[in-house]
Design a protein around this motif. Sequence first.
Motif, PDB file in Angstrom:
ATOM      1  N   PRO A   1       0.516  -1.472   0.165  1.00  0.00           N
ATOM      2  CA  PRO A   1       0.107   0.236  -0.315  1.00  0.00           C
ATOM      3  C   PRO A   1       0.862   1.378  -0.143  1.00  0.00           C
ATOM      4  CG  PRO A   1      -0.700  -1.195   1.899  1.00  0.00           C
ATOM      5  CD  PRO A   1       0.696  -2.480   1.211  1.00  0.00           C
ATOM      6  N   THR A   2       0.634   2.009  -1.162  1.00  0.00           N
ATOM      7  CA  THR A   2       1.453   3.714  -0.340  1.00  0.00           C
ATOM      8  C   THR A   2       0.003   5.124  -0.196  1.00  0.00           C
ATOM      9  OG1 THR A   2       3.369   4.868  -1.566  1.00  0.00           O
ATOM     10  CG2 THR A   2       1.117   3.710  -3.091  1.00  0.00           C
ATOM     11  N   THR A   3       0.486   5.994  -0.931  1.00  0.00           N
ATOM     12  CA  THR A   3      -0.086   7.411  -0.360  1.00  0.00           C
ATOM     13  C   THR A   3       0.253   7.639  -1.897  1.00  0.00           C
ATOM     14  OG1 THR A   3       1.755   8.138   1.024  1.00  0.00           O
ATOM     15  CG2 THR A   3      -0.416   7.246   1.927  1.00  0.00           C
ATOM     16  N   HIS A   4       1.092   7.729  -2.491  1.00  0.00           N
ATOM     17  CA  HIS A   4       1.621   8.213  -3.183  1.00  0.00           C
ATOM     18  C   HIS A   4       2.218   7.384  -3.996  1.00  0.00           C
ATOM     19  CE1 HIS A   4       1.357  12.840  -2.067  1.00  0.00           C
ATOM     20  NE2 HIS A   4       1.022  12.599  -0.856  1.00  0.00           N
ATOM     21  N   VAL A   5       2.304   7.779  -5.781  1.00  0.00           N
ATOM     22  CA  VAL A   5       2.279   7.002  -7.129  1.00  0.00           C
ATOM     23  C   VAL A   5       3.814   7.322  -6.486  1.00  0.00           C
ATOM     24  CG1 VAL A   5       0.632   6.594  -7.669  1.00  0.00           C
ATOM     25  CG2 VAL A   5       1.515   8.691  -8.669  1.00  0.00           C
TER      26      VAL A   5
END
Length: 95
Positions: A51-55
Amino acid sequence: MSVTVNDVEHVANLARLDLSAQEKEQLTEQLNAILKYAEKLNELDTEQVEPTTHVLPVSNVMREDQTRKSVTPDTALKNAPDEEDGQFKVPAVLE
């Protein structure tokens, strides 16, 4: 899951939007296309994806805090029109 014209009418009513029959039909088609695309995305195997909050990698652009010399009280008060006990003296603004 799909959206019907009744769903669009309900949301339009809540938003106090006056939509024509053509707009309702068009929005219904567009919303269903979005839902269909979201269902297609659910088909992807994301088991190994973290999971990530930014690409893109995000880093802090602010500089490090560093101490440095600042204006001394004597220098700051040098051009003051009036001073008292090392502070600027100004006319009272409240009665």
